[in-house]
Scaffold this motif. Structure first.
Motif, PDB file in Angstrom:
ATOM      1  N   ASP A  22       0.797  -1.232   0.000  1.00 55.37           N
ATOM      2  CA  ASP A  22       0.000   0.000   0.000  1.00 55.37           C
ATOM      3  C   ASP A  22       0.828   1.280   0.000  1.00 55.37           C
ATOM      4  O   ASP A  22       0.350   2.333   0.430  1.00 55.37           O
ATOM      5  N   TRP A  23       2.049   1.178  -0.477  1.00 58.80           N
ATOM      6  CA  TRP A  23       2.884   2.370  -0.656  1.00 58.80           C
ATOM      7  C   TRP A  23       2.976   2.687  -2.138  1.00 58.80           C
ATOM      8  O   TRP A  23       2.825   1.791  -2.975  1.00 58.80           O
ATOM      9  N   PRO A  24       3.268   3.969  -2.437  1.00 65.34           N
ATOM     10  CA  PRO A  24       3.510   4.277  -3.858  1.00 65.34           C
ATOM     11  C   PRO A  24       4.898   3.777  -4.262  1.00 65.34           C
ATOM     12  O   PRO A  24       5.747   3.522  -3.396  1.00 65.34           O
ATOM     13  N   TRP A  25       5.087   3.613  -5.546  1.00 63.26           N
ATOM     14  CA  TRP A  25       6.406   3.251  -6.053  1.00 63.26           C
ATOM     15  C   TRP A  25       7.325   4.462  -5.890  1.00 63.26           C
ATOM     16  O   TRP A  25       6.914   5.587  -6.141  1.00 63.26           O
ATOM     17  N   THR A  26       8.541   4.239  -5.420  1.00 60.80           N
ATOM     18  CA  THR A  26       9.465   5.375  -5.289  1.00 60.80           C
ATOM     19  C   THR A  26      10.395   5.357  -6.506  1.00 60.80           C
ATOM     20  O   THR A  26      11.133   4.407  -6.722  1.00 60.80           O
ATOM     21  N   TRP A  27      10.304   6.425  -7.281  1.00 59.05           N
ATOM     22  CA  TRP A  27      11.004   6.500  -8.565  1.00 59.05           C
ATOM     23  C   TRP A  27      12.422   7.023  -8.416  1.00 59.05           C
ATOM     24  O   TRP A  27      12.686   7.943  -7.649  1.00 59.05           O
ATOM     25  N   GLY A  28      13.320   6.436  -9.208  1.00 58.87           N
ATOM     26  CA  GLY A  28      14.724   6.843  -9.207  1.00 58.87           C
ATOM     27  C   GLY A  28      14.927   8.215  -9.849  1.00 58.87           C
ATOM     28  O   GLY A  28      14.048   8.727 -10.549  1.00 58.87           O
ATOM     29  N   GLY A  42      26.991  10.408 -13.234  1.00 59.71           N
ATOM     30  CA  GLY A  42      28.149  10.914 -12.488  1.00 59.71           C
ATOM     31  C   GLY A  42      27.738  11.405 -11.111  1.00 59.71           C
ATOM     32  O   GLY A  42      28.380  11.102 -10.104  1.00 59.71           O
ATOM     33  N   TYR A  43      26.643  12.141 -11.064  1.00 58.01           N
ATOM     34  CA  TYR A  43      26.140  12.662  -9.796  1.00 58.01           C
ATOM     35  C   TYR A  43      25.752  11.517  -8.862  1.00 58.01           C
ATOM     36  O   TYR A  43      26.028  11.558  -7.667  1.00 58.01           O
ATOM     37  N   ILE A  44      25.125  10.485  -9.406  1.00 62.05           N
ATOM     38  CA  ILE A  44      24.702   9.340  -8.587  1.00 62.05           C
ATOM     39  C   ILE A  44      25.922   8.681  -7.935  1.00 62.05           C
ATOM     40  O   ILE A  44      25.895   8.337  -6.751  1.00 62.05           O
ATOM     41  N   LYS A  45      27.006   8.553  -8.702  1.00 65.61           N
ATOM     42  CA  LYS A  45      28.241   7.960  -8.160  1.00 65.61           C
ATOM     43  C   LYS A  45      28.808   8.828  -7.050  1.00 65.61           C
ATOM     44  O   LYS A  45      29.160   8.336  -5.978  1.00 65.61           O
ATOM     45  N   VAL A  46      28.904  10.147  -7.327  1.00 61.79           N
ATOM     46  CA  VAL A  46      29.454  11.078  -6.337  1.00 61.79           C
ATOM     47  C   VAL A  46      28.574  11.090  -5.090  1.00 61.79           C
ATOM     48  O   VAL A  46      29.064  11.143  -3.958  1.00 61.79           O
ATOM     49  N   HIS A  47      27.269  11.005  -5.314  1.00 61.52           N
ATOM     50  CA  HIS A  47      26.344  11.037  -4.184  1.00 61.52           C
ATOM     51  C   HIS A  47      26.489   9.793  -3.312  1.00 61.52           C
ATOM     52  O   HIS A  47      26.380   9.864  -2.087  1.00 61.52           O
ATOM     53  N   ALA A  85      32.231  18.116   8.385  1.00 57.48           N
ATOM     54  CA  ALA A  85      31.201  17.462   7.554  1.00 57.48           C
ATOM     55  C   ALA A  85      31.628  17.512   6.089  1.00 57.48           C
ATOM     56  O   ALA A  85      32.171  18.514   5.633  1.00 57.48           O
ATOM     57  N   PRO A  86      31.388  16.420   5.345  1.00 56.80           N
ATOM     58  CA  PRO A  86      31.738  16.452   3.917  1.00 56.80           C
ATOM     59  C   PRO A  86      30.803  17.394   3.153  1.00 56.80           C
ATOM     60  O   PRO A  86      29.675  17.631   3.577  1.00 56.80           O
ATOM     61  N   ALA A  87      31.310  17.945   2.068  1.00 57.34           N
ATOM     62  CA  ALA A  87      30.478  18.858   1.258  1.00 57.34           C
ATOM     63  C   ALA A  87      29.486  18.047   0.435  1.00 57.34           C
ATOM     64  O   ALA A  87      29.852  17.047  -0.176  1.00 57.34           O
ATOM     65  N   GLU A  88      28.231  18.478   0.443  1.00 56.00           N
ATOM     66  CA  GLU A  88      27.207  17.752  -0.309  1.00 56.00           C
ATOM     67  C   GLU A  88      27.289  18.116  -1.789  1.00 56.00           C
ATOM     68  O   GLU A  88      27.336  19.298  -2.138  1.00 56.00           O
ATOM     69  N   PRO A  89      27.317  17.101  -2.662  1.00 58.11           N
ATOM     70  CA  PRO A  89      27.406  17.424  -4.103  1.00 58.11           C
ATOM     71  C   PRO A  89      26.076  17.965  -4.654  1.00 58.11           C
ATOM     72  O   PRO A  89      25.013  17.742  -4.071  1.00 58.11           O
ATOM     73  N   PHE A  90      26.176  18.659  -5.768  1.00 60.04           N
ATOM     74  CA  PHE A  90      24.983  19.194  -6.439  1.00 60.04           C
ATOM     75  C   PHE A  90      24.809  18.542  -7.799  1.00 60.04           C
ATOM     76  O   PHE A  90      25.781  18.282  -8.486  1.00 60.04           O
ATOM     77  N   LEU A  91      23.552  18.340  -8.140  1.00 62.12           N
ATOM     78  CA  LEU A  91      23.240  17.853  -9.479  1.00 62.12           C
ATOM     79  C   LEU A  91      23.206  19.063 -10.419  1.00 62.12           C
ATOM     80  O   LEU A  91      22.511  20.038 -10.140  1.00 62.12           O
ATOM     81  N   LEU A 116       6.866  12.328   0.041  1.00 59.91           N
ATOM     82  CA  LEU A 116       8.006  11.760  -0.672  1.00 59.91           C
ATOM     83  C   LEU A 116       9.143  12.770  -0.635  1.00 59.91           C
ATOM     84  O   LEU A 116       8.959  13.932  -0.974  1.00 59.91           O
ATOM     85  N   VAL A 117      10.307  12.316  -0.180  1.00 63.02           N
ATOM     86  CA  VAL A 117      11.456  13.206  -0.063  1.00 63.02           C
ATOM     87  C   VAL A 117      12.493  12.794  -1.097  1.00 63.02           C
ATOM     88  O   VAL A 117      12.884  11.628  -1.170  1.00 63.02           O
ATOM     89  N   ASN A 118      12.929  13.776  -1.893  1.00 67.12           N
ATOM     90  CA  ASN A 118      13.946  13.483  -2.903  1.00 67.12           C
ATOM     91  C   ASN A 118      15.340  13.690  -2.316  1.00 67.12           C
ATOM     92  O   ASN A 118      15.607  14.723  -1.712  1.00 67.12           O
ATOM     93  N   PRO A 119      16.242  12.719  -2.505  1.00 64.09           N
ATOM     94  CA  PRO A 119      17.556  12.811  -1.862  1.00 64.09           C
ATOM     95  C   PRO A 119      18.528  13.764  -2.558  1.00 64.09           C
ATOM     96  O   PRO A 119      19.518  14.179  -1.958  1.00 64.09           O
ATOM     97  N   GLU A 120      18.239  14.129  -3.806  1.00 67.81           N
ATOM     98  CA  GLU A 120      19.236  14.926  -4.538  1.00 67.81           C
ATOM     99  C   GLU A 120      19.142  16.405  -4.186  1.00 67.81           C
ATOM    100  O   GLU A 120      18.103  16.886  -3.748  1.00 67.81           O
ATOM    101  N   ARG A 121      20.258  17.100  -4.422  1.00 65.15           N
ATOM    102  CA  ARG A 121      20.255  18.563  -4.298  1.00 65.15           C
ATOM    103  C   ARG A 121      20.709  19.136  -5.611  1.00 65.15           C
ATOM    104  O   ARG A 121      21.701  18.709  -6.178  1.00 65.15           O
ATOM    105  N   GLU A 122      19.950  20.116  -6.057  1.00 65.86           N
ATOM    106  CA  GLU A 122      20.229  20.657  -7.376  1.00 65.86           C
ATOM    107  C   GLU A 122      20.728  22.086  -7.252  1.00 65.86           C
ATOM    108  O   GLU A 122      20.237  22.844  -6.419  1.00 65.86           O
TER     109      GLU A 122
END
Ligand SMILES: [Zn+2]
Ligand SMILES: [Zn+2]
Length: 279
Positions: free
Chosen positions: A152-158, A178-183, A223-229, A270-276
């Motif tokens: 009963d959860w929605p599909w979480t999209w990549g 590339g961003y996915i690898k760095v992330h 703290a490590p620097a968070e990468p950006f997409l 739904l929370v998206n993990p990326e930062r743009e």
């Protein structure tokens, strides 16, 4: 000698109130529609698979134009016995390969038309009929419904698919990969940082009683620097086909996370993990 008797029709005729002329007209109508059907069948049989696909696509586009509420959704194919939907494409390449008239969709993802009843398609079959990127994200969307087979959860999209839909296919998969690898590296570093920070804090409590004045501890970990997409959007003319995204090894990576609102509140977000990078 007995000759076979003609079947008697008098009674039936007297029961039917139709006049002879309207019966003739009715028969003519039926014959006309049979002839039309045969002509249409004959016309279609002379067409190449490409022409048929193009015509089916045109019909579908007209249907989308005339039915504004009709949506096209990409959805994961349910597991096992629930994956029984057959591809409705008139020219399904998978069915043709298998030598059948129609075939069940066994791909990981499928496309569903919000008709009654719903119509399902192989992504590659519908891709041949319809310019999918041009319909995203207004008419062609990611399915975010909750499913019983998914607890009963929605599909979480990549990330790749979310960005493909957001930008109507105008994305470059290279920078996203590339961003996915760095992330991934960042997530590991961030986890290590959390552990190091807790260790540093505990040692500081133990040795210095948490007093900054007398502290002789090494400086706390950074703290490590968070990468950006960034730099992944392309020109309108440079569209990435959806099937290419679906074939990518990272298609499910960096999926959004379900965040439950609270024990007493049944909602979730739904929370998206990326930062743009802000542009
Ligand atoms: Zn198909
Ligand atoms: Zn200290």
């Amino acid at each position: 000698m007995n000759t076979p008797r003609k079947p008697r029709r008098n009674r039936r005729r007297s029961e039917s109130p139709t006049s002879p002329t309207s019966a003739i007209r009715e028969r003519e109508e039926i014959l006309k529609s049979i002839a039309e059907f045969a002509a249409e069948k004959e016309r279609r049989s002379r067409m190449t698979p490409e022409e048929k696909t193009a015509e089916n696509g045109l019909r579908l586009r007209r249907r989308l134009e005339s039915e504004p509420a009709l949506t096209v959704l990409l959805q994961p194919t349910p597991p096992g016995y629930m994956a029984r939907a057959r591809c409705r494409a008139d020219y399904c390449s998978f069915a043709e390969e298998a030598g059948k008239l129609s075939i069940e969709i066994k791909d990981e993802y499928r496309i569903v038309l919000g008709t009654q009843p719903r119509e399902y398609f192989h992504v590659s079959c519908l891709e041949k009929m319809l310019d999918l990127p041009s319909h995203a994200p207004t008419r062609f969307r990611l399915d975010t419904d909750c499913y019983r087979w998914n607890q009963d959860w929605p599909w979480t999209w990549g990330l790749m698919l979310r960005k493909w839909f957001e930008h109507g296919g105008c994305i470059n998969l290279g920078p996203i990969a590339g961003y996915i690898k760095v992330h991934k590296r960042y997530e590991k570093e961030d986890g290590d940082y959390d552990t190091a920070w807790i260790e540093w804090h505990l040692a500081h409590q133990r040795k210095c009683n948490g007093d900054e004045e007398v502290c002789k501890c090494p400086p706390p970990p950074e703290a490590p620097a968070e990468p950006f997409l960034q730099d992944y959007q392309t020109k309108k003319s440079d569209v990435c086909p959806l099937s290419e995204v679906l074939r990518h090894g990272y298609v499910e990576r960096l999926a959004s996370a379900i965040q439950v609102d609270g024990l007493l509140n049944p909602g979730f977000s739904l929370v998206n993990p990326e930062r743009e990078q802000e542009r």
